[in-house]
Design a protein around this motif. Structure first.
Motif, PDB file in Angstrom:
ATOM      1  N   UNK A  43      87.646 -10.463  -9.034  1.00  0.00           N
ATOM      2  CA  UNK A  43      88.467 -12.040  -9.604  1.00  0.00           C
ATOM      3  C   UNK A  43      90.360 -11.715  -9.365  1.00  0.00           C
ATOM      4  N   UNK A  44      91.001 -11.997  -8.045  1.00  0.00           N
ATOM      5  CA  UNK A  44      92.494 -11.762  -7.577  1.00  0.00           C
ATOM      6  C   UNK A  44      93.234 -13.092  -7.814  1.00  0.00           C
ATOM      7  N   UNK A  45      93.745 -13.139  -8.835  1.00  0.00           N
ATOM      8  CA  UNK A  45      95.188 -14.008  -9.080  1.00  0.00           C
ATOM      9  C   UNK A  45      96.080 -13.636  -8.283  1.00  0.00           C
ATOM     10  N   UNK A  46      96.532 -14.950  -6.910  1.00  0.00           N
ATOM     11  CA  UNK A  46      98.047 -14.303  -6.726  1.00  0.00           C
ATOM     12  C   UNK A  46      99.072 -14.796  -6.993  1.00  0.00           C
ATOM     13  N   UNK A  47      99.955 -14.707  -7.634  1.00  0.00           N
ATOM     14  CA  UNK A  47     101.143 -16.233  -8.525  1.00  0.00           C
ATOM     15  C   UNK A  47     101.905 -16.634  -7.671  1.00  0.00           C
ATOM     16  N   UNK A  48     102.089 -16.097  -6.300  1.00  0.00           N
ATOM     17  CA  UNK A  48     102.742 -16.799  -5.592  1.00  0.00           C
ATOM     18  C   UNK A  48     103.097 -16.656  -4.024  1.00  0.00           C
ATOM     19  N   UNK A  49     101.355 -17.122  -3.541  1.00  0.00           N
ATOM     20  CA  UNK A  49     100.388 -17.487  -2.651  1.00  0.00           C
ATOM     21  C   UNK A  49     101.673 -16.765  -1.320  1.00  0.00           C
ATOM     22  N   UNK A  50     102.561 -17.934  -1.030  1.00  0.00           N
ATOM     23  CA  UNK A  50     103.251 -18.637   0.527  1.00  0.00           C
ATOM     24  C   UNK A  50     101.927 -18.915   0.843  1.00  0.00           C
ATOM     25  N   UNK A  51     101.900 -18.521   1.849  1.00  0.00           N
ATOM     26  CA  UNK A  51     101.070 -19.100   3.305  1.00  0.00           C
ATOM     27  C   UNK A  51      99.476 -18.380   2.962  1.00  0.00           C
ATOM     28  N   UNK A  52      99.453 -17.145   2.309  1.00  0.00           N
ATOM     29  CA  UNK A  52      97.707 -16.126   2.334  1.00  0.00           C
ATOM     30  C   UNK A  52      98.142 -14.740   2.785  1.00  0.00           C
ATOM     31  N   UNK A  53      99.117 -14.078   2.565  1.00  0.00           N
ATOM     32  CA  UNK A  53      99.190 -12.758   4.011  1.00  0.00           C
ATOM     33  C   UNK A  53      98.796 -12.132   2.995  1.00  0.00           C
ATOM     34  N   UNK A  54      98.037 -12.327   1.215  1.00  0.00           N
ATOM     35  CA  UNK A  54      97.239 -11.111  -0.258  1.00  0.00           C
ATOM     36  C   UNK A  54      96.030 -12.077   0.353  1.00  0.00           C
ATOM     37  N   UNK A 101      86.551 -10.931  -1.908  1.00  0.00           N
ATOM     38  CA  UNK A 101      86.771 -11.052  -2.964  1.00  0.00           C
ATOM     39  C   UNK A 101      86.813 -12.732  -3.382  1.00  0.00           C
ATOM     40  N   UNK A 102      87.355 -12.854  -4.755  1.00  0.00           N
ATOM     41  CA  UNK A 102      87.780 -14.677  -5.363  1.00  0.00           C
ATOM     42  C   UNK A 102      88.332 -14.662  -5.428  1.00  0.00           C
ATOM     43  N   UNK A 103      89.317 -15.177  -5.116  1.00  0.00           N
ATOM     44  CA  UNK A 103      91.323 -15.385  -4.711  1.00  0.00           C
ATOM     45  C   UNK A 103      91.611 -16.321  -4.884  1.00  0.00           C
ATOM     46  N   UNK A 104      92.494 -16.660  -6.238  1.00  0.00           N
ATOM     47  CA  UNK A 104      93.312 -17.857  -6.194  1.00  0.00           C
ATOM     48  C   UNK A 104      94.547 -17.725  -5.962  1.00  0.00           C
ATOM     49  N   UNK A 105      95.668 -18.495  -5.523  1.00  0.00           N
ATOM     50  CA  UNK A 105      96.582 -18.732  -4.357  1.00  0.00           C
ATOM     51  C   UNK A 105      97.104 -19.764  -5.527  1.00  0.00           C
ATOM     52  N   UNK A 106      98.334 -19.806  -5.592  1.00  0.00           N
ATOM     53  CA  UNK A 106      99.540 -20.191  -6.454  1.00  0.00           C
ATOM     54  C   UNK A 106     100.977 -20.276  -6.083  1.00  0.00           C
ATOM     55  N   UNK A 107     100.968 -21.720  -4.910  1.00  0.00           N
ATOM     56  CA  UNK A 107     102.559 -21.188  -4.623  1.00  0.00           C
ATOM     57  C   UNK A 107     103.282 -22.674  -5.317  1.00  0.00           C
ATOM     58  N   UNK A 108     104.113 -22.905  -5.576  1.00  0.00           N
ATOM     59  CA  UNK A 108     105.200 -24.186  -6.451  1.00  0.00           C
ATOM     60  C   UNK A 108     105.877 -24.812  -4.718  1.00  0.00           C
ATOM     61  N   UNK A 109     105.675 -23.763  -3.931  1.00  0.00           N
ATOM     62  CA  UNK A 109     105.692 -25.120  -2.332  1.00  0.00           C
ATOM     63  C   UNK A 109     104.464 -25.912  -1.731  1.00  0.00           C
ATOM     64  N   UNK A 110     104.683 -26.951  -1.887  1.00  0.00           N
ATOM     65  CA  UNK A 110     103.329 -27.769  -1.486  1.00  0.00           C
ATOM     66  C   UNK A 110     103.231 -27.201  -0.127  1.00  0.00           C
ATOM     67  N   UNK A 111     104.554 -27.037   1.333  1.00  0.00           N
ATOM     68  CA  UNK A 111     104.308 -26.680   2.461  1.00  0.00           C
ATOM     69  C   UNK A 111     103.562 -24.858   2.045  1.00  0.00           C
ATOM     70  N   UNK A 146      91.128 -20.760  -3.876  1.00  0.00           N
ATOM     71  CA  UNK A 146      91.316 -21.774  -4.180  1.00  0.00           C
ATOM     72  C   UNK A 146      92.929 -21.520  -4.251  1.00  0.00           C
ATOM     73  N   UNK A 147      93.417 -23.003  -3.978  1.00  0.00           N
ATOM     74  CA  UNK A 147      94.710 -22.994  -3.009  1.00  0.00           C
ATOM     75  C   UNK A 147      95.653 -24.062  -4.089  1.00  0.00           C
ATOM     76  N   UNK A 148      96.519 -23.792  -4.821  1.00  0.00           N
ATOM     77  CA  UNK A 148      96.593 -24.502  -6.116  1.00  0.00           C
ATOM     78  C   UNK A 148      98.382 -24.416  -5.841  1.00  0.00           C
ATOM     79  N   UNK A 187     101.307 -24.241   0.275  1.00  0.00           N
ATOM     80  CA  UNK A 187     100.387 -24.216  -0.200  1.00  0.00           C
ATOM     81  C   UNK A 187      98.941 -24.990   1.123  1.00  0.00           C
ATOM     82  N   UNK A 188      99.417 -26.166   1.983  1.00  0.00           N
ATOM     83  CA  UNK A 188      99.084 -26.228   2.669  1.00  0.00           C
ATOM     84  C   UNK A 188      99.214 -25.305   4.119  1.00  0.00           C
ATOM     85  N   UNK A 189      99.472 -24.513   4.716  1.00  0.00           N
ATOM     86  CA  UNK A 189      99.440 -23.788   5.033  1.00  0.00           C
ATOM     87  C   UNK A 189      98.346 -22.900   5.131  1.00  0.00           C
TER      88      UNK A 189
END
Length: 340
Positions: free
Chosen positions: A191-202, A211-221, A240-242, A223-225
């Motif tokens: 279970x992986x938690x990416x705190x500043x995920x961007x477009x998902x390179x990690x 892995x089950x991965x949660x990616x969080x980012x404050x930039x809505x664009x 899971x994109x947040x 998260x869309x990507x």
């Protein structure tokens, strides 16, 4: 030389070539060949070719020596490639224009040449750009649709494809090796938690490893990507994109993570309490920092210990210099294991 090629009917050839070129899959070093009613398009990565296309091995002649920007300029220009975009960092506008013109006139496959017009800024870490030139595909056909932003690209990295708009999200191609190093440590079921995920390179390569991965980012664009890239790389079910500030959503994932990525090197220390709240009983944190070369690891290690101890035993497993960031400053990573 025998190379993998996509085999299609001639009448479908151009549409297929454009489809492959959009994901940067055409092997430009080899010529497209034909026989009878079939066209053979050399491809760079067979694992990424859409399943509805047939791949065969076939002799394909190498292209003749291509004209490079350096051939036209008389000197070797400095630039980065991100998908089919070329990025310059030139203060002199005339020099930037000269280099851009040479890049477009060369045989380099490129859709747009951009020059950095500001430093990375703001919460979303984007910068301003100057569009210096736009180019058609080397065969004469643009791979862009009319409504595609000139700054949108599809970038390939270690068998994964990432769509992104350089103008609205942060992405550094220079960190590819580092991202691959970290992703290679991930095991299926983590279970992986990416705190500043961007477009998902990690996120994407870790999910691809099971892995089950949660990616969080404050930039809505971003998260869309991230959502688009999860679908593009067939890992949607494990991602899971947040779209939120990670401090606001951490409570939903308390004590959850086996692994945490903290790639916000200028201010990751401000989020360590959040990381500790998300960490499970045995958790690895990949903590990125930028510090003076005299003590590149000390500040980060001290900050992690202050946030995690005594609840956790803290063991620094790797101290790694990722790259030089500025004169006397280093971008570094600490791989830290927290054991409750």
């Amino acid at each position: 030389m025998e190379v993998p090629c996509v085999r299609v009917r001639r009448e479908e050839g151009e549409a297929t070539r454009r489809r492959l070129a959009k994901d940067d899959l055409v092997a430009d070093a080899f010529q497209i060949t034909h026989e009878d009613s079939w066209l053979y398009i050399p491809v760079a990565d067979t694992t990424a070719v859409p399943e509805d296309l047939r791949v065969v091995n076939r002799e394909a002649p190498e292209r003749e020596t291509q004209t490079t920007p350096a051939d036209l300029l008389g000197f070797e220009p400095s630039y980065e490639r991100l998908g089919r975009a070329v990025i310059l960092d030139e203060d002199d506008a005339d020099r930037a224009r000269e280099i851009a013109d040479a890049i477009v006139a060369s045989d380099l496959p490129v859709d747009v040449v951009l020059n950095k017009a500001s430093k990375v800024k703001g919460q979303t870490r984007v910068r301003d750009w100057t569009v210096l030139a736009e180019s058609n595909d080397p065969t004469g056909e643009s791979v862009r649709s009319d409504d595609t932003p000139s700054t949108e690209v599809v970038h390939r990295e270690y068998d994964h494809a990432f769509a992104l708009d350089i103008d609205t999200v942060y992405f550094s191609p220079r960190l590819a090796t580092e991202r691959h190093r970290v992703a290679e440590q991930v095991a299926a079921g983590e279970r992986v938690f990416d705190m500043f995920a961007g477009v998902g390179p990690y996120v994407i390569p870790m999910a691809a490893r099971g892995a089950e991965v949660v990616g969080v980012d404050v930039n809505p664009r971003a998260i869309e990507y991230l959502q688009e890239n999860a679908e593009r790389n067939d890992v949607t079910e494990r991602v899971t994109a947040v779209d939120d500030d990670v401090r606001e959503v951490a409570g939903e994932y308390a004590d959850w993570a086996d692994r945490i990525v903290m790639n916000l090197p200028h201010s990751a220390d401000e989020f360590l309490d959040t990381a500790v709240a998300v960490a499970g009983d045995d958790c690895t944190i990949h903590y990125y920092d930028i510090q003076h070369e005299d003590d590149p690891f000390g500040p980060g290690e001290r900050a992690i210990r202050a946030a995690a101890e005594p609840e956790y035993d803290v063991a620094v497993e790797t101290r790694r210099e990722v790259r030089s960031y500025a004169p006397h400053e280093l971008n570094v990573c600490l791989d830290v294991r927290l054991t409750r």
